[in-house]
Scaffold this active site. Structure first.
Site, PDB file in Angstrom:
ATOM      1  N   LYS A 248       1.344  -2.677  10.891  1.00  0.00           N
ATOM      2  CA  LYS A 248       2.432  -2.052   9.725  1.00  0.00           C
ATOM      3  C   LYS A 248       1.806  -1.982   8.368  1.00  0.00           C
ATOM      4  O   LYS A 248       1.894  -1.277   7.519  1.00  0.00           O
ATOM      5  CB  LYS A 248       3.560  -2.580   9.736  1.00  0.00           C
ATOM      6  CG  LYS A 248       4.430  -2.141  10.985  1.00  0.00           C
ATOM      7  CD  LYS A 248       5.755  -2.691  11.054  1.00  0.00           C
ATOM      8  CE  LYS A 248       6.661  -2.209  12.394  1.00  0.00           C
ATOM      9  NZ  LYS A 248       7.950  -2.584  12.284  1.00  0.00           N
ATOM     10  N   ARG A 249       0.990  -3.195   8.102  1.00  0.00           N
ATOM     11  CA  ARG A 249       0.540  -3.659   6.704  1.00  0.00           C
ATOM     12  C   ARG A 249      -0.693  -2.429   6.552  1.00  0.00           C
ATOM     13  O   ARG A 249      -1.040  -2.304   5.209  1.00  0.00           O
ATOM     14  CB  ARG A 249       0.108  -4.942   6.405  1.00  0.00           C
ATOM     15  CG  ARG A 249      -1.303  -5.170   7.403  1.00  0.00           C
ATOM     16  CD  ARG A 249      -1.532  -6.713   7.182  1.00  0.00           C
ATOM     17  NE  ARG A 249      -2.720  -7.143   8.052  1.00  0.00           N
ATOM     18  CZ  ARG A 249      -4.037  -7.234   7.701  1.00  0.00           C
ATOM     19  NH1 ARG A 249      -4.168  -6.646   6.458  1.00  0.00           N
ATOM     20  NH2 ARG A 249      -4.936  -7.447   8.519  1.00  0.00           N
TER      21      ARG A 249
END
Length: 468
Positions: A248-249
């Site tokens: 997700k980062r």
């Protein structure tokens, strides 16, 4: 173990777990399977692996189907739902039990925890030690609901001849007796996958290389059941720009998020197929061309890196090639205010030259829906100096005398004024753009004037001149 008929058209499958969105890595796996099936005139099947009832949900299933549909990856036949086939899976475990190829294991949770601790202390893989392989249940364990385990080979090797990874050898001594049926009678993922693949006639298993270890265990089960062995092709995963596993980062992970960001499905497919597969130096190609060219030999062994700048480039190409009417339809949901279809279509050729996404298109088209007097952005306002307003005032006079309100006629009028006033294009064009759009960037200035029309254009310029 028997082999599939090598001359028959292949049958492949995409088998996601419905626990969320269609992951971009999953979408690429689906795409590779779809391309392989279409190239070889085979079948692309869809199986929803929904055995994890706590995490599976109908909304996630709908998102997966919607994502595949958006990408244009149509599947053959009905969707197979794994949970609905649980009785069939369990029956295969009981068949192995009857044949002496599986056994009941009564190890308690405490015993299993102790095995793990001992293995960790000895630096061994944390596997089951096989204590119930050849043992009758005793009074101390009779109250424990048993699991059913595969009686896996303890010596020799399990070999996977993978079409991407090459020959991969697993020492059987390192593979324990895996659970086939849990103590509540429900089948495990490993059993369900093997039985479903066989029943669906799957000839080629094309999936992420995070499943490579599963292939060894599944191969042992395939052999025990006497099922045909599929051909394996384990694809390296997609990594983030920093080389780490995609998370997700790194940004959006779901295909639906990329659609919401304004990417076209054909651009997404073109980009995804190039993440790990290549055809010479070709960068831009249609889904049909990819199907014509696709083969497993073209898949690289190294992980691919997500590069959003490259995706933007590919998307920009497809937007410039797209039908104007289709672009108008696609950009409409992104518009902050309604724009007459005729004006939007007229502006589209100029708008899409600069745009990398439908969001960019919508932002670029915003000047068409502005209501007078428009409020220029700070940088645009700074261009409306006293000298600039003098030029704008003279242009109003020139524009009012025009009989022909077309880009060529408007360009001629502006260039005639520049020659008479002995000024450069930037001295006139920049403040004119600020007055018409409220911004420092826009589609071609002559196109902007033409699309806005005589009355609206002159009105906006006059508003800018009258500003104090």
């Amino acid at each position: 173990m028997t082999d599939h008929n090598q001359d028959a058209p292949p049958i492949v499958r995409f088998a996601p777990s419905p626990t969320g969105y269609l992951h971009i890595g999953g979408a690429r796996t689906a795409l590779f399977n779809w391309l392989f099936a279409r190239h070889h005139l085979g079948q692309f099947r869809l199986r929803i692996e929904d055995t994890d009832r706590a995490r599976s949900n109908e909304d996630a299933v709908a998102k997966i189907l919607d994502g595949l549909d958006w990408l244009g990856l149509s599947w053959d036949g009905d969707v197979v739902y794994q949970f609905a086939r649980a009785e069939r899976h369990a029956a295969m475990a009981h068949l192995l039990l009857a044949q002496g190829k599986a056994y009941k294991c009564y190890a308690s949770p405490e015993e299993l925890a102790e095995m793990r601790e001992l293995a960790r202390a000895d630096g061994r893989p944390m596997g089951y030690d096989g204590r119930w392989r050849d043992r009758e249940v005793d009074a101390a364990h009779a109250h424990i609901p048993p699991v059913i385990r595969l009686k896996a080979p303890r010596t020799g090797q399990t070999i996977i001849d993978d079409r991407v990874q090459g020959r991969v050898v697993f020492e059987n001594a390192q593979l324990d007796d895996m659970v086939l049926l849990r103590s509540d009678g429900t089948p495990t993922y490993m059993l369900s996958v093997v039985v479903d693949d066989a029943d669906m006639g799957i000839t080629h298993v094309i999936r992420g290389d995070d499943h490579l270890n599963n292939a060894a265990r599944q191969r042992q089960l395939i052999d025990a059941l006497g099922f045909p062995e599929p051909t394996y092709a384990h694809i390296p995963l997609i990594h983030g720009p920093d080389g780490a596993k995609l998370s997700k980062r790194h940004g959006a992970l779901g295909v639906d998020a990329y659609r919401d960001m304004g990417y076209l499905p054909e651009a997404m497919c073109n980009y995804l197929v190039r993440l790990g597969w290549g055809h010479g130096d070709d960068e831009i190609f249609s889904l049909q061309q990819a199907a014509d060219w696709f083969d497993l030999a073209g898949i690289g062994k190294s992980p691919s890196r997500l590069d959003l700048a490259k995706l933007d480039h590919v998307n920009g190409h497809y937007m410039r090639e797209a039908d104007i009417g289709r672009l108008c339809d696609l950009v409409t949901p992104f518009l902050s205010a309604p724009i007459p279809r005729e004006k939007l279509a007229m502006a589209m050729p100029g708008l899409r030259e600069r745009a990398k996404s439908l969001r960019d298109l919508a932002e670029g088209a915003a000047f068409l829906s502005m209501v007078r007097p428009i409020a220029p952005e700070a940088k645009a306002q700074a261009l409306l100096t006293a000298a600039a307003k003098t030029h704008l005032k003279s242009l109003i006079t020139a524009f009012r005398g025009l009989d022909d309100w077309t880009p060529p006629a408007l360009e001629a009028a502006i260039r005639n004024y520049m020659a008479d006033a002995q000024v450069k294009l930037g001295d006139v064009a920049q403040p004119l753009r600020a007055a018409l759009t409220g911004r420092t960037t826009s589609p071609g200035l002559f196109d902007v004037l033409a699309v806005l029309g005589r009355e609206e254009s002159i009105g906006r310029i006059d508003d800018a001149v009258q500003q104090s």
